[in-house]
Design an enzyme around this catalytic site. Structure first.
Site, PDB file in Angstrom:
ATOM      1  N   GLY A  38     -24.955   1.661  -0.245  1.00  0.00           N
ATOM      2  CA  GLY A  38     -26.111   2.181  -0.985  1.00  0.00           C
ATOM      3  C   GLY A  38     -25.898   3.581  -1.538  1.00  0.00           C
ATOM      4  O   GLY A  38     -26.700   4.066  -2.334  1.00  0.00           O
ATOM      5  N   LYS A  39     -24.812   4.232  -1.181  1.00  0.00           N
ATOM      6  CA  LYS A  39     -24.677   5.637  -1.615  1.00  0.00           C
ATOM      7  C   LYS A  39     -24.453   5.769  -3.118  1.00  0.00           C
ATOM      8  O   LYS A  39     -24.845   6.767  -3.718  1.00  0.00           O
ATOM      9  CB  LYS A  39     -23.574   6.350  -0.826  1.00  0.00           C
ATOM     10  CG  LYS A  39     -22.187   5.828  -1.064  1.00  0.00           C
ATOM     11  CD  LYS A  39     -21.183   6.547  -0.169  1.00  0.00           C
ATOM     12  CE  LYS A  39     -19.808   5.945  -0.331  1.00  0.00           C
ATOM     13  NZ  LYS A  39     -18.822   6.558   0.546  1.00  0.00           N
ATOM     14  N   SER A  56     -12.475  -5.952   1.745  1.00  0.00           N
ATOM     15  CA  SER A  56     -13.571  -5.349   0.970  1.00  0.00           C
ATOM     16  C   SER A  56     -14.936  -5.777   1.510  1.00  0.00           C
ATOM     17  O   SER A  56     -15.833  -6.174   0.747  1.00  0.00           O
ATOM     18  CB  SER A  56     -13.452  -5.698  -0.522  1.00  0.00           C
ATOM     19  OG  SER A  56     -12.185  -5.376  -1.028  1.00  0.00           O
ATOM     20  N   TYR A  83       0.841  -1.200   0.000  1.00  0.00           N
ATOM     21  CA  TYR A  83       0.000   0.000   0.000  1.00  0.00           C
ATOM     22  C   TYR A  83       0.881   1.256   0.000  1.00  0.00           C
ATOM     23  O   TYR A  83       1.292   1.769   1.045  1.00  0.00           O
ATOM     24  CB  TYR A  83      -0.943   0.025   1.215  1.00  0.00           C
ATOM     25  CG  TYR A  83      -1.844  -1.193   1.334  1.00  0.00           C
ATOM     26  CD1 TYR A  83      -2.133  -1.991   0.230  1.00  0.00           C
ATOM     27  CD2 TYR A  83      -2.420  -1.541   2.551  1.00  0.00           C
ATOM     28  CE1 TYR A  83      -2.946  -3.107   0.340  1.00  0.00           C
ATOM     29  CE2 TYR A  83      -3.242  -2.654   2.664  1.00  0.00           C
ATOM     30  CZ  TYR A  83      -3.488  -3.434   1.549  1.00  0.00           C
ATOM     31  OH  TYR A  83      -4.305  -4.543   1.675  1.00  0.00           O
TER      32      TYR A  83
HETATM   33  N1  LIG Z   1      -5.294  -8.763   1.161  1.00  0.00           N
HETATM   34  C1  LIG Z   1      -5.730  -8.190   0.065  1.00  0.00           C
HETATM   35  O1  LIG Z   1      -5.428  -8.603  -1.063  1.00  0.00           O
HETATM   36  C2  LIG Z   1      -6.638  -6.997   0.201  1.00  0.00           C
HETATM   37  C3  LIG Z   1      -7.370  -6.529  -0.906  1.00  0.00           C
HETATM   38  C4  LIG Z   1      -8.216  -5.439  -0.710  1.00  0.00           C
HETATM   39  C5  LIG Z   1      -8.306  -4.817   0.538  1.00  0.00           C
HETATM   40  N2  LIG Z   1      -7.558  -5.275   1.589  1.00  0.00           N
HETATM   41  C6  LIG Z   1      -7.658  -4.670   2.943  1.00  0.00           C
HETATM   42  O2  LIG Z   1      -9.028  -4.591   3.298  1.00  0.00           O
HETATM   43  C7  LIG Z   1      -9.374  -3.252   3.629  1.00  0.00           C
HETATM   44  C8  LIG Z   1     -10.820  -2.995   3.247  1.00  0.00           C
HETATM   45  O3  LIG Z   1     -11.103  -3.331   1.897  1.00  0.00           O
HETATM   46  P1  LIG Z   1     -11.423  -2.239   0.788  1.00  0.00           P
HETATM   47  O4  LIG Z   1     -10.859  -0.948   1.197  1.00  0.00           O
HETATM   48  O5  LIG Z   1     -11.023  -2.830  -0.521  1.00  0.00           O
HETATM   49  O6  LIG Z   1     -13.030  -2.178   0.738  1.00  0.00           O
HETATM   50  P2  LIG Z   1     -14.194  -1.792   1.768  1.00  0.00           P
HETATM   51  O7  LIG Z   1     -13.693  -1.781   3.132  1.00  0.00           O
HETATM   52  O8  LIG Z   1     -15.321  -2.679   1.406  1.00  0.00           O
HETATM   53  O9  LIG Z   1     -14.588  -0.322   1.281  1.00  0.00           O
HETATM   54  C9  LIG Z   1     -13.895   0.808   1.717  1.00  0.00           C
HETATM   55  C10 LIG Z   1     -14.487   2.071   1.075  1.00  0.00           C
HETATM   56  O10 LIG Z   1     -15.905   2.102   1.225  1.00  0.00           O
HETATM   57  C11 LIG Z   1     -16.346   3.418   1.559  1.00  0.00           C
HETATM   58  N3  LIG Z   1     -16.906   3.345   2.920  1.00  0.00           N
HETATM   59  C12 LIG Z   1     -16.385   2.671   3.993  1.00  0.00           C
HETATM   60  N4  LIG Z   1     -17.172   2.801   5.064  1.00  0.00           N
HETATM   61  C13 LIG Z   1     -18.230   3.538   4.698  1.00  0.00           C
HETATM   62  C14 LIG Z   1     -19.394   3.996   5.362  1.00  0.00           C
HETATM   63  N5  LIG Z   1     -19.631   3.696   6.644  1.00  0.00           N
HETATM   64  N6  LIG Z   1     -20.273   4.775   4.675  1.00  0.00           N
HETATM   65  C15 LIG Z   1     -20.057   5.082   3.397  1.00  0.00           C
HETATM   66  N7  LIG Z   1     -18.968   4.676   2.694  1.00  0.00           N
HETATM   67  C16 LIG Z   1     -18.067   3.905   3.332  1.00  0.00           C
HETATM   68  C17 LIG Z   1     -15.114   4.310   1.486  1.00  0.00           C
HETATM   69  O11 LIG Z   1     -14.928   4.791   0.161  1.00  0.00           O
HETATM   70  P3  LIG Z   1     -15.649   6.115  -0.450  1.00  0.00           P
HETATM   71  O12 LIG Z   1     -16.002   7.007   0.688  1.00  0.00           O
HETATM   72  O13 LIG Z   1     -14.630   6.681  -1.354  1.00  0.00           O
HETATM   73  O14 LIG Z   1     -16.829   5.558  -1.164  1.00  0.00           O
HETATM   74  C18 LIG Z   1     -13.994   3.329   1.783  1.00  0.00           C
HETATM   75  O15 LIG Z   1     -12.743   3.738   1.260  1.00  0.00           O
HETATM   76  C19 LIG Z   1      -8.332  -2.386   2.901  1.00  0.00           C
HETATM   77  O16 LIG Z   1      -8.167  -1.128   3.484  1.00  0.00           O
HETATM   78  C20 LIG Z   1      -7.099  -3.251   3.040  1.00  0.00           C
HETATM   79  O17 LIG Z   1      -6.522  -3.061   4.329  1.00  0.00           O
HETATM   80  C21 LIG Z   1      -6.754  -6.371   1.426  1.00  0.00           C
END
Ligand SMILES: NC(=O)c1ccc[n+]([C@@H]2O[C@H](COP(=O)([O-])OP(=O)(O)OC[C@H]3O[C@@H](n4cnc5c(N)ncnc54)[C@H](OP(=O)(O)O)[C@@H]3O)[C@@H](O)[C@H]2O)c1
Length: 326
Positions: free
Chosen positions: A222-223, A213, A67
């Site tokens: 939903g936004k 994710s 990252y």
């Molecule tokens: N091991 C791997 O290969 C791998 C792959 C992916 C991720 N990860 C890890 O998993 C973590 C989480 O996954 P991710 O970031 O891909 O997806 P996620 O947690 O499903 O989505 C995060 C995004 O959703 C939005 N969000 C989060 N909470 C919210 C809320 N309460 N209300 C409205 N919008 C919200 C934000 O973006 P916006 O505000 O811009 O919409 C935020 O950046 C990462 O930070 C990373 O540490 C690991």
């Protein structure tokens, strides 16, 4: 000290962590290709996100070398320091970047990880994915060496299949170490781990599943259904995926509607319900690490741990989400 509740043992490790941790890929500051996936977040916002997560009960943080080439690790460490969050209280998990590397780089890069994390103990070191030049045996031998040297506390993997996870577990056991976790893609839109043997193997081996994710990168809030155009002008790659385009959003709309229906009965949000559902279905095997792009999201995601969904809620959501797995 924050008000931690619902602490659970992370798989075979002795780490006691909350069902929800904070993902910090978002702190990459657009520094490398992986970092350019997300819009820029300022230092101040990142510090505030970490502090809010902590104050609302989250006690662990997931980062990775990949990252921003260490930028997320550096920002996380500074944020923990700014929030006076002591090493002995916070649990930090990071990952080794395996692509185009041999196992020797696990040992070679650990000093850099310790430097970027600036004194915070690496409680969990994970192999980021199975795409390495090194065999699983060689990777686990190198990881076991770091545990023996006291440089990391526990070993995890990420994006490993059931067979790869079993192999990693067997290899570590040769050194008297148990595999702690497998970090994988898991959310209400993508439940593949329930069908491809990963969840089953994890339960059998007592390996924790760390769901990444968990909000389907914002879809489950939903936004983007309410304002599809809001993603078009954003920095980052996310908008290029079909799930954020009109057809993809129409496909997930019925699930989001159900999440909102359930959320309304609990004075909660769709995102909170989605996180709570994910982490409470498999007797404590599944943990989730939602990322946040602002402080309010971190607060809201942490507060999802307070929700108490009924058996009926869980089943209604199960059905709605099952429709998307066909
Ligand atoms: N091991 C791997 O290969 C791998 C792959 C992916 C991720 N990860 C890890 O998993 C973590 C989480 O996954 P991710 O970031 O891909 O997806 P996620 O947690 O499903 O989505 C995060 C995004 O959703 C939005 N969000 C989060 N909470 C919210 C809320 N309460 N209300 C409205 N919008 C919200 C934000 O973006 P916006 O505000 O811009 O919409 C935020 O950046 C990462 O930070 C990373 O540490 C690991």
């Amino acid at each position: 000290m924050n008000k931690q509740n619902n602490l659970r043992q992370l798989g075979n490790s002795d780490l006691m962590v909350t069902p929800i941790g904070l993902g910090t890929w978002q702190f990459s500051k657009r520094k490398n290709l992986a970092g350019r996936y997300w819009p820029m977040i300022s230092d101040e916002e990142s510090y505030s996100i970490v502090e809010a997560a902590w104050q609302n009960g989250i006690n662990w943080f997931d980062t990775a070398e990949m990252y921003g080439n260490g930028e997320s690790e550096r920002t996380l460490a500074r944020a923990l320091q700014a929030g006076n969050i002591e090493d002995s209280h916070a649990v930090v998990a990071t990952k080794w970047m395996p692509i185009f590397r041999t196992a020797g780089s696990i040992k070679k890069t650990i000093g850099k990880r310790q430097e970027t994390l600036d004194g915070y103990t690496i409680s969990l070191h994970q192999v980021h994915n199975p795409m390495s030049f090194a065999s699983i045996a060689a990777q686990m031998k190198a990881m076991a060496g770091l545990v023996k040297e006291g440089k990391i506390r526990h070993v995890g993997v990420s994006n490993f299949s059931a067979a790869q996870m079993r192999k990693a577990s067997r290899e570590l056991e040769k050194y008297g170490i148990r595999l702690a976790s497998n970090q994988v893609h898991y959310n209400m839109v993508n439940r593949k781990i329930e069908y491809n043997g990963i969840l089953e193997a994890a339960r059998e081996l007592n390996v924790a599943i760390i769901a990444y994710s968990p909000l389907a990168q914002g879809i489950l809030t939903g936004k983007y259904h309410d304002a599809p155009e809001s993603i078009r002008t954003q920095q980052g790659f996310r908008k290029r995926f079909g799930s954020f385009k009109e057809k993809g959003l129409e496909r997930t709309r019925p699930l989001v509607d159900k999440l909102r229906e359930v959320a309304e009965n609990h004075q909660a949000t769709a995102a909170q319900v989605a996180l709570n559902w994910l982490t409470n279905r498999h007797d404590g095997t599944v943990f989730a690490i939602p990322g946040a792009s602002n402080t309010q999201q971190a607060v809201s995601n942490a507060q999802s741990m307070k929700l108490q969904l009924t058996g009926e809620d869980m089943e209604i959501l199960n059905q709605a989400s099952a429709e998307l797995q066909k």
